[in-house]
Design a protein around this motif. Structure first.
Motif, PDB file in Angstrom:
ATOM      1  N   TYR A 224       2.610  -4.735   3.067  1.00  0.00           N
ATOM      2  CA  TYR A 224       3.512  -3.837   3.289  1.00  0.00           C
ATOM      3  C   TYR A 224       3.116  -2.543   3.080  1.00  0.00           C
ATOM      4  N   ARG A 225       3.308  -1.596   3.965  1.00  0.00           N
ATOM      5  CA  ARG A 225       2.726  -0.363   3.882  1.00  0.00           C
ATOM      6  C   ARG A 225       3.546   0.867   3.889  1.00  0.00           C
TER       7      ARG A 225
ATOM      8  N   CYS B 227      -6.048   9.626   5.570  1.00  0.00           N
ATOM      9  CA  CYS B 227      -6.228   8.343   5.114  1.00  0.00           C
ATOM     10  C   CYS B 227      -7.287   7.849   5.946  1.00  0.00           C
TER      11      CYS B 227
ATOM     12  N   THR C 192      -3.169  -5.113   3.856  1.00  0.00           N
ATOM     13  CA  THR C 192      -2.063  -5.209   2.853  1.00  0.00           C
ATOM     14  C   THR C 192      -0.740  -5.576   3.617  1.00  0.00           C
TER      15      THR C 192
ATOM     16  N   ALA D 125       0.776  -1.204   0.086  1.00  0.00           N
ATOM     17  CA  ALA D 125       0.042  -0.028  -0.019  1.00  0.00           C
ATOM     18  C   ALA D 125       0.772   1.211  -0.064  1.00  0.00           C
TER      19      ALA D 125
ATOM     20  N   ILE E 253       2.591   1.533   9.852  1.00  0.00           N
ATOM     21  CA  ILE E 253       3.381   2.007   8.463  1.00  0.00           C
ATOM     22  C   ILE E 253       4.795   1.447   8.565  1.00  0.00           C
TER      23      ILE E 253
ATOM     24  N   PHE F  82      -5.990   0.186   3.193  1.00  0.00           N
ATOM     25  CA  PHE F  82      -4.351   0.174   3.820  1.00  0.00           C
ATOM     26  C   PHE F  82      -3.959  -0.796   4.880  1.00  0.00           C
TER      27      PHE F  82
END
Length: 220
Positions: free
Chosen positions: A98-99, A85, A96, A79, A156, A93
Motif C-alpha cells: 500500500y503506497r 522519489c 510495497t 510505503a 500511489i 516504494f
C-alpha cells in the motif's frame, strides 16, 4: 501502530551493501514476529549527479533480491513517499502493498549518460501500466511522474497531507496475516499471467487450508 517496523530509504544515496543489509534486517524482524507487525517504508529523495564508481551487477542482484523478499513478506507493507522519489527510494516504494504519498511527490526513474537505469523498478512500472503514455515516457526517457499522474495510474494508493492519519487508516483490520497474507499477495501477483486452469489448483489448495483451519478451530 507502536509495534510498526520502520525502514527508511534515502533515494539520494548510492546503492551500498549497507542498504541491502537494512532491507534484510527489517525483513528478519518481520519474519521473527510472524507477520504480526506492519512494515512502514519511508522513502524520499532521488539520485543527484552521476552514479559513483564501484557499483557491480553482483550488488545490484543482492539489492533486487532483498526487495523481492520485502515484497513477499508475511506482513503488510506500507510505503510513505515525499518529494522527489527515485533510485533506491523508487525501488522500495514500488515493492510495497500500500503506497501513500504527499502531493509533493514525483516518481523519477534515474537517467545516466542519456539512458534510464534498467533495474526492476522498470519491471514493476510496466506491470502496472506498460500501455500508458506516462509510464512509457518515464521508462524510456526518464520523464518524472507527477503525483496526480501516479495516483491515476495506481502507482500511489493514497495522496494526502495527513500522513499520520493515512497510516492509521491503512492498518489491516481483520484480514489475513503472516503466511496467509503472503499467499493472498502471491495469488494477486500470479493472476495477471496465469491462466484460469493453472491458477485453479493453487486457489483450491488455499481454500482447503482455510477449511482445515476452520475445522480445527471448531473442534478445539
Amino acid at each position: 501502530m507502536n509495534d510498526d517496523l520502520v525502514l527508511r530509504i534515502d533515494g539520494t544515496r548510492p546503492l551500498t551493501a549497507d542498504a541491502v543489509a537494512a532491507v534484510g534486517a527489517v525483513c528478519d524482524s518481520a519474519e521473527d514476529r510472524g507477520g504480526r507487525s506492519r512494515v512502514v517504508v519511508r522513502v524520499s529523495g532521488a539520485p543527484e549527479g552521476p552514479r559513483p564508481d564501484g557499483l557491480t551487477v553482483a550488488l545490484v542482484s543482492k539489492w533486487e533480491r532483498a526487495l523481492r523478499r520485502l515484497e513477499r513478506l508475511p506482513a503488510a507493507t506500507v510505503a510513505v513517499a515525499e518529494g522527489g522519489c527515485g533510485g533506491l527510494a523508487l525501488d522500495a516504494f514500488l515493492a510495497t502493498d500500500y503506497r501513500i504519498a504527499t502531493p509533493s511527490v514525483r516518481l523519477m526513474v534515474p537517467v545516466e549518460a542519456g539512458v534510464t537505469w534498467p533495474g526492476m523498478a522498470l519491471y514493476r512500472l510496466a506491470h502496472k501500466g506498460a500501455g500508458t503514455a506516462a509510464i512509457r515516457r518515464a521508462v524510456l526517457f526518464g520523464t518524472p511522474l507527477e503525483a496526480d499522474q501516479a495516483l491515476a495510474l495506481h502507482l500511489i494508493d493514497e495522496l494526502t497531507d495527513d500522513v499520520a492519519g493515512a497510516l492509521a487508516a491503512a492498518e489491516p483490520a481483520g484480514g489475513p496475516t503472516g503466511f496467509e497474507l503472503a499467499i493472498r499477495r502471491q495469488l494477486l501477483f500470479d493472476a495477471g499471467t496465469a491462466s484460469f486452469e493453472d491458477a485453479l489448483g493453487v486457489h483450491l489448495a488455499a481454500c482447503d487450508r482455510v477449511l482445515r483451519r476452520a475445522s480445527a478451530a471448531a473442534a478445539s
